[in-house]
Scaffold this motif. Sequence first.
Motif, short mmCIF file in Angstrom:
data_model
loop_
_atom_site.label_atom_id
_atom_site.label_comp_id
_atom_site.label_asym_id
_atom_site.label_seq_id
_atom_site.Cartn_x
_atom_site.Cartn_y
_atom_site.Cartn_z
N TYR A 1 43.33 -57.51 -31.09
CA TYR A 1 43.73 -58.42 -32.17
C TYR A 1 43.90 -59.82 -31.60
CZ TYR A 1 48.48 -57.52 -30.38
OH TYR A 1 49.59 -57.39 -29.58
N GLY A 2 43.89 -60.84 -32.50
CA GLY A 2 43.72 -62.21 -32.03
C GLY A 2 44.84 -63.17 -32.30
N SER A 3 46.09 -62.73 -32.16
CA SER A 3 47.21 -63.63 -32.38
C SER A 3 48.40 -63.20 -31.55
CB SER A 3 47.60 -63.64 -33.87
OG SER A 3 48.80 -64.38 -34.07
N LEU A 4 49.20 -64.18 -31.11
CA LEU A 4 50.41 -63.89 -30.34
C LEU A 4 51.69 -64.16 -31.13
CD1 LEU A 4 49.42 -65.47 -26.89
CD2 LEU A 4 49.23 -63.07 -27.60
N ARG A 5 51.56 -64.47 -32.41
CA ARG A 5 52.73 -64.75 -33.22
C ARG A 5 53.63 -63.52 -33.30
NH1 ARG A 5 50.20 -68.01 -38.45
NH2 ARG A 5 49.64 -69.92 -37.32
N GLU A 6 54.94 -63.77 -33.47
CA GLU A 6 55.89 -62.67 -33.56
C GLU A 6 55.54 -61.77 -34.74
OE1 GLU A 6 60.72 -61.90 -33.97
OE2 GLU A 6 59.94 -63.91 -33.62
N ARG A 7 55.25 -62.38 -35.89
CA ARG A 7 54.77 -61.61 -37.04
C ARG A 7 53.28 -61.93 -37.21
NH1 ARG A 7 56.58 -58.63 -41.45
NH2 ARG A 7 55.45 -58.93 -43.42
N SER A 8 52.49 -61.23 -36.44
CA SER A 8 51.05 -61.46 -36.41
C SER A 8 50.39 -60.53 -37.42
CB SER A 8 50.50 -61.17 -35.01
OG SER A 8 49.11 -60.99 -35.03
N TYR A 9 49.71 -61.12 -38.39
CA TYR A 9 49.08 -60.30 -39.42
C TYR A 9 47.84 -59.58 -38.89
CZ TYR A 9 52.39 -62.47 -42.54
OH TYR A 9 53.56 -62.87 -43.12
N SER A 10 47.17 -60.17 -37.91
CA SER A 10 46.05 -59.44 -37.31
C SER A 10 46.57 -58.23 -36.54
CB SER A 10 45.22 -60.35 -36.41
OG SER A 10 45.96 -60.84 -35.32
N LYS A 11 47.74 -58.36 -35.92
CA LYS A 11 48.33 -57.20 -35.24
C LYS A 11 48.79 -56.17 -36.25
CE LYS A 11 51.97 -55.84 -31.99
NZ LYS A 11 53.07 -56.31 -31.11
N LEU A 12 49.42 -56.60 -37.34
CA LEU A 12 49.88 -55.65 -38.35
C LEU A 12 48.69 -54.90 -38.96
CD1 LEU A 12 52.67 -57.69 -40.21
CD2 LEU A 12 52.94 -55.94 -38.43
N LEU A 13 47.60 -55.60 -39.20
CA LEU A 13 46.40 -54.94 -39.73
C LEU A 13 45.83 -53.97 -38.70
CD1 LEU A 13 44.45 -54.74 -42.12
CD2 LEU A 13 43.14 -56.62 -41.11
N THR A 14 45.86 -54.35 -37.44
CA THR A 14 45.41 -53.46 -36.37
C THR A 14 46.26 -52.19 -36.31
OG1 THR A 14 44.54 -55.28 -35.04
CG2 THR A 14 45.13 -53.26 -33.86
N LEU A 15 47.58 -52.35 -36.41
CA LEU A 15 48.47 -51.18 -36.39
C LEU A 15 48.20 -50.26 -37.57
CD1 LEU A 15 51.80 -52.95 -35.35
CD2 LEU A 15 50.42 -51.42 -33.94
N GLU A 16 47.93 -50.84 -38.73
CA GLU A 16 47.62 -50.03 -39.91
C GLU A 16 46.33 -49.26 -39.70
OE1 GLU A 16 49.55 -48.63 -42.83
OE2 GLU A 16 50.20 -50.69 -42.41
N ALA A 17 45.33 -49.93 -39.15
CA ALA A 17 44.06 -49.26 -38.88
C ALA A 17 44.23 -48.16 -37.83
CB ALA A 17 43.03 -50.28 -38.43
N ALA A 18 45.08 -48.41 -36.84
CA ALA A 18 45.31 -47.41 -35.79
C ALA A 18 45.94 -46.14 -36.38
CB ALA A 18 46.22 -47.99 -34.71
N ARG A 19 46.85 -46.31 -37.32
CA ARG A 19 47.45 -45.14 -37.98
C ARG A 19 46.39 -44.30 -38.67
NH1 ARG A 19 51.09 -49.43 -39.61
NH2 ARG A 19 52.99 -49.35 -38.34
N LEU A 20 45.45 -44.97 -39.31
CA LEU A 20 44.38 -44.26 -40.00
C LEU A 20 43.48 -43.51 -39.03
CD1 LEU A 20 43.49 -47.07 -42.55
CD2 LEU A 20 44.43 -44.82 -43.14
N LEU A 21 43.12 -44.16 -37.92
CA LEU A 21 42.25 -43.50 -36.94
C LEU A 21 42.95 -42.29 -36.32
CD1 LEU A 21 40.64 -46.57 -35.15
CD2 LEU A 21 39.50 -44.93 -36.66
N ARG A 22 44.23 -42.41 -36.05
CA ARG A 22 44.97 -41.26 -35.52
C ARG A 22 45.02 -40.13 -36.55
NH1 ARG A 22 48.83 -45.43 -33.61
NH2 ARG A 22 48.42 -45.80 -31.40
N ALA A 23 45.21 -40.49 -37.82
CA ALA A 23 45.24 -39.48 -38.88
C ALA A 23 43.91 -38.74 -39.00
CB ALA A 23 45.61 -40.12 -40.22
N MET A 24 42.83 -39.42 -38.61
CA MET A 24 41.50 -38.81 -38.65
C MET A 24 41.17 -38.05 -37.37
SD MET A 24 39.36 -41.97 -40.31
CE MET A 24 40.08 -42.94 -41.63
N GLY A 25 42.10 -38.02 -36.42
CA GLY A 25 41.88 -37.27 -35.19
C GLY A 25 41.48 -38.09 -34.00
#
Length: 240
Positions: free
Chosen positions: A40-64
């Motif tokens: 992801y491409g931001s170092l902000r404390e509340r980074s929306y690219s990081k939050l979107l990455t975390l959301e996508a990671a949850r989905l990938l884990r849910a898919m195995g």
Amino acid sequence: MSSAEDNLPNLDLALFDRPTASRLAGVGASTHAPRFLMLYGSLRERSYSKLLTLEAARLLRAMGGEVRIFDPDGLPLPDGAPDTHPKVQELRDAAAWAEGMVWTSPERHGAMTGILKAQIDWIPLSVGAVRPTQGKTLAVMQVSGGSQSFNAVNQMRVLGRWMRMLTIPNQSSVAKAFQEFDEAGRMKPSAYYERVVDVMEELMKFTLLTRDVAPYLVDRYSERRESAAELSKRVNQRSI
């Protein structure tokens, strides 16, 4: 029937390969969980690219899938430190481990951020005769502070091609990202969220489809004619 027009005098027939479906079907299927590196491409404390990455990671884990998320904080600028720097080694090890990647960037001044680009620039095109990213799958996503845009994902697609990755057709662009996440950092229900689900599903499918045959898919006649030493010298030019 062959004719003079079919002659290929410039072709090294010993290295020429006629692709067949049997070469793809005859490869054994891996049984381990598909492995994904997420940048992801931001170092902000509340980074929306990081939050979107975390959301996508949850989905990938849910898919195995198995997921590693690289934290860019502390990564030096390209050529600003030796490649033995711990953060550089962490990134390169993760890139070698992964079978697929997800790149997520804010759009800043009409482009991906330097933070995201620096991570990609630290991943070498070649280590000896091995290309760490060649044949691996890639999904791209971006967040915007204003209206929906596709400048960052379009740039990342160009980079994915340059890194010889298999970039999936679908992508995600989240407009007005500050409105799309709750106080806990979770993405709210919306068409944007459903698109992220679509993208991760497609990434998982393409990874399962290609990971075992990737070496054959990206095997090239020109490189079969080139020695490992010559290949390494050509793609790792220090002066560029």
